[in-house]
Design an enzyme around this catalytic site. Sequence first.
Site, mmCIF file in Angstrom:
data_model
loop_
_atom_site.group_PDB
_atom_site.id
_atom_site.type_symbol
_atom_site.label_atom_id
_atom_site.label_comp_id
_atom_site.label_asym_id
_atom_site.label_seq_id
_atom_site.Cartn_x
_atom_site.Cartn_y
_atom_site.Cartn_z
ATOM 1 N N ARG A 180 -3.259 3.069 8.663
ATOM 2 C CA ARG A 180 -3.577 1.882 7.873
ATOM 3 C C ARG A 180 -2.400 0.926 7.841
ATOM 4 O O ARG A 180 -1.261 1.337 7.752
ATOM 5 C CB ARG A 180 -3.887 2.292 6.425
ATOM 6 C CG ARG A 180 -4.576 3.625 6.321
ATOM 7 C CD ARG A 180 -4.585 4.176 4.910
ATOM 8 N NE ARG A 180 -5.292 3.334 3.984
ATOM 9 C CZ ARG A 180 -5.342 3.569 2.671
ATOM 10 N NH1 ARG A 180 -4.709 4.611 2.165
ATOM 11 N NH2 ARG A 180 -6.009 2.756 1.887
ATOM 12 N N SER B 180 14.868 -40.685 -12.831
ATOM 13 C CA SER B 180 13.653 -39.937 -12.567
ATOM 14 C C SER B 180 13.532 -39.850 -11.056
ATOM 15 O O SER B 180 13.554 -40.875 -10.365
ATOM 16 C CB SER B 180 12.442 -40.648 -13.171
ATOM 17 O OG SER B 180 11.282 -39.914 -12.866
ATOM 18 N N CYS C 239 9.012 -37.462 -11.087
ATOM 19 C CA CYS C 239 7.688 -38.052 -11.281
ATOM 20 C C CYS C 239 6.893 -38.147 -9.987
ATOM 21 O O CYS C 239 5.888 -38.819 -9.920
ATOM 22 C CB CYS C 239 7.806 -39.423 -11.933
ATOM 23 S SG CYS C 239 8.750 -40.580 -10.933
ATOM 24 N N TYR D 262 12.762 -32.731 -17.613
ATOM 25 C CA TYR D 262 11.298 -32.709 -17.685
ATOM 26 C C TYR D 262 10.678 -32.924 -16.314
ATOM 27 O O TYR D 262 11.330 -33.407 -15.390
ATOM 28 C CB TYR D 262 10.773 -33.762 -18.669
ATOM 29 C CG TYR D 262 10.957 -35.196 -18.205
ATOM 30 C CD1 TYR D 262 10.016 -35.807 -17.373
ATOM 31 C CD2 TYR D 262 12.063 -35.940 -18.599
ATOM 32 C CE1 TYR D 262 10.185 -37.101 -16.936
ATOM 33 C CE2 TYR D 262 12.242 -37.243 -18.170
ATOM 34 C CZ TYR D 262 11.299 -37.822 -17.335
ATOM 35 O OH TYR D 262 11.469 -39.098 -16.892
ATOM 36 N N ARG E 81 -3.563 -1.376 -6.309
ATOM 37 C CA ARG E 81 -2.745 -2.599 -6.279
ATOM 38 C C ARG E 81 -3.155 -3.432 -7.483
ATOM 39 O O ARG E 81 -4.235 -3.212 -8.058
ATOM 40 C CB ARG E 81 -2.966 -3.376 -4.998
ATOM 41 C CG ARG E 81 -4.420 -3.784 -4.806
ATOM 42 C CD ARG E 81 -4.645 -4.396 -3.441
ATOM 43 N NE ARG E 81 -6.077 -4.536 -3.208
ATOM 44 C CZ ARG E 81 -6.636 -4.657 -2.025
ATOM 45 N NH1 ARG E 81 -5.911 -4.627 -0.947
ATOM 46 N NH2 ARG E 81 -7.940 -4.790 -1.899
ATOM 47 N N HIS F 192 -15.946 -8.837 1.180
ATOM 48 C CA HIS F 192 -14.953 -9.794 1.680
ATOM 49 C C HIS F 192 -15.094 -11.151 0.997
ATOM 50 O O HIS F 192 -14.118 -11.749 0.537
ATOM 51 C CB HIS F 192 -15.121 -9.937 3.197
ATOM 52 C CG HIS F 192 -14.206 -10.942 3.812
ATOM 53 N ND1 HIS F 192 -14.611 -12.232 4.073
ATOM 54 C CD2 HIS F 192 -12.911 -10.865 4.177
ATOM 55 C CE1 HIS F 192 -13.594 -12.890 4.598
ATOM 56 N NE2 HIS F 192 -12.553 -12.085 4.681
ATOM 57 N N MET G 72 -6.098 -6.789 8.628
ATOM 58 C CA MET G 72 -5.711 -5.822 9.648
ATOM 59 C C MET G 72 -6.561 -4.576 9.530
ATOM 60 O O MET G 72 -7.053 -4.240 8.474
ATOM 61 C CB MET G 72 -4.225 -5.521 9.531
ATOM 62 C CG MET G 72 -3.405 -6.627 10.171
ATOM 63 S SD MET G 72 -1.671 -6.448 9.925
ATOM 64 C CE MET G 72 -1.476 -7.068 8.292
ATOM 65 N N LYS H 123 0.831 -1.197 0.000
ATOM 66 C CA LYS H 123 0.000 0.000 0.000
ATOM 67 C C LYS H 123 0.869 1.251 0.000
ATOM 68 O O LYS H 123 0.657 2.172 -0.802
ATOM 69 C CB LYS H 123 -0.910 -0.038 1.232
ATOM 70 C CG LYS H 123 -2.116 0.859 1.138
ATOM 71 C CD LYS H 123 -2.970 0.756 2.398
ATOM 72 C CE LYS H 123 -3.754 -0.558 2.450
ATOM 73 N NZ LYS H 123 -4.330 -0.807 3.771
ATOM 74 N N GLY I 157 -8.691 -7.590 4.570
ATOM 75 C CA GLY I 157 -9.486 -7.713 5.783
ATOM 76 C C GLY I 157 -8.719 -8.183 6.998
ATOM 77 O O GLY I 157 -9.286 -8.335 8.068
HETATM 78 P P1 ADP Z 1 -7.762 -2.310 3.574
HETATM 79 O O1 ADP Z 1 -6.322 -2.662 3.515
HETATM 80 O O2 ADP Z 1 -8.560 -3.224 4.410
HETATM 81 O O3 ADP Z 1 -8.317 -2.039 2.225
HETATM 82 P P2 ADP Z 1 -7.401 0.518 3.917
HETATM 83 O O4 ADP Z 1 -6.176 0.897 4.627
HETATM 84 O O5 ADP Z 1 -7.375 0.637 2.441
HETATM 85 O O6 ADP Z 1 -7.827 -0.936 4.384
HETATM 86 O O7 ADP Z 1 -8.549 1.398 4.501
HETATM 87 C C1 ADP Z 1 -9.888 1.070 4.408
HETATM 88 C C2 ADP Z 1 -10.667 2.223 3.902
HETATM 89 O O8 ADP Z 1 -10.506 3.339 4.713
HETATM 90 C C3 ADP Z 1 -10.240 2.672 2.531
HETATM 91 O O9 ADP Z 1 -10.856 1.932 1.546
HETATM 92 C C4 ADP Z 1 -10.751 4.097 2.502
HETATM 93 O O10 ADP Z 1 -12.095 4.130 2.097
HETATM 94 C C5 ADP Z 1 -10.649 4.511 3.936
HETATM 95 N N1 ADP Z 1 -9.480 5.362 4.093
HETATM 96 C C6 ADP Z 1 -8.219 5.004 4.322
HETATM 97 N N2 ADP Z 1 -7.409 6.076 4.353
HETATM 98 C C7 ADP Z 1 -8.177 7.148 4.152
HETATM 99 C C8 ADP Z 1 -7.928 8.550 4.065
HETATM 100 N N3 ADP Z 1 -6.700 9.051 4.179
HETATM 101 N N4 ADP Z 1 -8.974 9.355 3.839
HETATM 102 C C9 ADP Z 1 -10.204 8.835 3.713
HETATM 103 N N5 ADP Z 1 -10.509 7.543 3.780
HETATM 104 C C10 ADP Z 1 -9.506 6.702 4.004
HETATM 105 MG MG MG Z 2 -7.968 -0.745 1.023
#
Ligand code: ADP
Ligand code: MG
Length: 919
Positions: free
Chosen positions: A115, A808, A875, A895, A365, A483, A126, A45, A124
């Site tokens: 984040r 083999s 094998c 192979y 990503r 999710h 963390m 990220k 999902g």
């Molecule tokens: P995940 O890794 O679970 O996707 P994120 O770190 O992307 O978690 O954060 C989840 C959500 O929080 C993002 O999709 C976004 O909508 C919101 N978010 C994160 N950072 C910001 C920010 N700087 N301003 C506004 N919303 C944010």
């Molecule tokens: Mg995200």
Amino acid sequence: MPSKKTAKKAKKVASKRAPKAAKYVYSFGKKTDGNAKMKNLLGGKGANLAEMARIGLPVPGGFTITTDVCVEYYKNGRVYPAALKGQIATAIKICEKESGKKFGDQKNPLLFSVRSGARESMPGMMDTILNLGLNDKTVEALKVKSGNGRFAYDCYRRFVQMYGDVVMGVQSRTENEPDPFEHALHLVKKEVGVTIDSDLTEENNKEVIKRFQKLIKDRTGGAFPQDVQKQLDGAVSAVFNSWENERATLYRQKYGIPAEWGTAVNVQLMVFGNLGDTSATGVAFTRDPANGENVFYGEYLINAQGEDVVAGVRTPFPIAQLADDMPKSHKELSVVRKKLEKHFGDVQDFEFTIEDGKLYMLQTRNGKRTGLAAVRIAVEMTKQRLMTQQTAVTKIPADQISSLLVPIFDTNAIKKAKLMATGLPAGPGAASGKIVFNAADAEKEVALGNSVVLCREETSPEDLRGMIASDGILTSRGGVSSHAALVARQMGKVCICGASDIHIDYASATLTAGKIVLKEGDSISIDGTTGEIFAGSVATAPSEVSQVLAGKMKAEKSYTFQMFNQIMKWSDKYRTMGVRTNADSPEQSKSAVSMGAEGIGLCRTEHMFFEGDRISYMREMILAPSVAARKAALKKLLPFQRKDFNGLFKAMEGRPVTIRFLDPPLHEFLPHDDASRRDLAEHLGVSPEIVSDRVRALHEENPMLGHRGCRLGISYPEITEMQARAVFEAAAQVLKLKRKIKVKPEIMIPLVGFKDELDNQVAIVHRVAAEVQKAKGVKIDYLVGTMLEVPRACVTSAEIAKTAQFFSFGTNDLTQTTLGMSRDDAGSFLSKYKDLDIIPQNPFATLDQEGVGSLVKQGVDGGKSTNPDIKLGICGEHGGDPASIKFCHNAGLSYVSCSPNRVPVARLAAAQAAIEAEA
Ligand code: ADP
Ligand code: MG
Ligand code: MG
């Protein structure tokens, strides 16, 4: 006086002694230190936020605390490096300068999101904290600044909840207790008659916040912190601590992510999608991740923040609708979509927020996609010159290509099936199974041998174990970025999400659509390609690709097949290893050839002794009291073997066929219950006691290490002789057919550990070959080699290769004999070993490279030293495992051989290994 040079040297030494503190914090935004290549240090990220900022996309500023900090934190018993504090303070100053706001300021407060972000995204796993920096005072300032009290307190409410949950650990205490914050919120909403969170007024939110803060106090004894610096410290630690929580650990195990990688923490200026009707938040893919189609794909919610879109509380709108709601932003996003694909050279999965009409990018990503989508995207992006052929080949996880071969519902069965409802197709393929409503039941049923479809309103990371166990996943809420959809796509599970016509009631364990009510344990069938849900179980049929391969559908009729075929062609162009198959019958061999097998790498002849009458002759042979009697029994088996080999040679049309001579301990062929012993005694015309005595005599304490493999052929040379005769006579028959077919038998002697063992057996094979060739007047092009499956063979391979024309590696037994672990008994302790990271991967599925792998290397090197032209293959089961295939490439094998339906996987994996080794 010291010379300049030595002074310089002294300085160098001094600076070595007192190293400058490492850089632990990297800024992004107007000032950007990182880039996309720094994923190991900044996490996925963080690295991509930096990269987007670099290429001029609108990214709110912030900073990344590196994964090194996480690693040191754990190494030092959860203590941070000393230099971190100061570096964070500096980075905050930069954010303050960029935004013109101040952290904790009571007039113009700056707010952060905190984040997590590991090297590879862990959906999902963390938790993110938004609106950090709000307290009882700064919230008032935010209200004044924005002129919007509802908004300010909406933010504060969210923050207190997330902080209370993630940092202070206020969560449900039992499985049945609802989330305490959600519960408190629910009560207030009920009291004031509001259904949607965003309809709560400023006063309503204040009330909720009051209750939240009391809840935190009651549960933890501590207060929700008003000091913003404390808030930030707590949040950062919570992210680092979450790296070792149970969910994250489980996910890492499933996907083989090492614990040593650690996570980074991203601290970023908040932007607000919950500022009113000109604001929104959403997620999008540059192409459809379910089927790969080149369309803009995604969803958004107006006046919302953060996880609202994926939480499945309000159903989001499809991205196309943004063209009407906010045309300017839609246009901007369309430009961003093109720019992202061009710059990153792959499909992107991105998150955005629109704050009062202004677009911000929050994440991007490489998009997770289904196997089907991966293939289509790779082919189409290559044709658009957004990717090279090599990249296209490496972009498809080799395992996933097999999803194009998985069954679909049978078209006739589907016509008769009862359609209940339709949801969003999120993971293609067909699944049919018992309805279960929770993860525990899913695991339980699967342990009993049933297939299940996990049905949930929505899934959360707690359901992961159940999702792994299930054949299919069905949810009634949540969109294509929920999710359930994300996880299913990655695991290659059949999945339908957001089937809103279905009502799931956990209490009564029912699933209802209109008048149809299904109960727990009833059958249900879901088509993850179309989104259709059927009551009852529906028969499945081969996929389009399988049908074309089997000649039952024309290639021109299937676009999926054409894409599959293109990827296979490119794979064949770049791979240098051959791909063979493990097959014992003409049908299996033909199917493997249609999937690209270039030969048989392992034909297990013992499988041929079980069918029909053969087993009685086999038993007769085993129980024979004398050599003469054994020869007589073998004579009856000879025609069967000859016929089988004849069929194989014809099916393989001149491709090499590796035939392994009899390998398993003889008692495996014997009857083990009284009734069948009596039958056998009757067949042999002897008393049941004689049979019982003989069976007892053949009993072994440790059959895996007992009288088996070449030891049998050495004890009973007539068995080897019969098998050799069958091979060569079949070869002669086929060579004499009018239709010119070449034959290339490669005879493989199993379980050799001593050169003399091989010499003993090879002498028999050569003698019989000469006899048959002379008698039939043909010349047969054959090889004799051995299977390397005991450590002694690998260690003495230089000697053995003086006789062997090929090796083999039988890595199933080589793993058993090297690790001293029985494949059949390892289940009882391997999972513990996995939990403790002693053996992270099942060594019978993925080659143990340091141990077994180094014996393989030794075998290769020794073999080549005395026999430079020796052919080298593998094998074991590992021949179909991508990681092991890569190892084989690097070890210099010629192979790999795998089961027929893994052949496409192996072709792709072999190409990837070659391309990676070149790079
Ligand atoms: P995940 O890794 O679970 O996707 P994120 O770190 O992307 O978690 O954060 C989840 C959500 O929080 C993002 O999709 C976004 O909508 C919101 N978010 C994160 N950072 C910001 C920010 N700087 N301003 C506004 N919303 C944010
Ligand atoms: Mg995200
Ligand atoms: Mg073996």
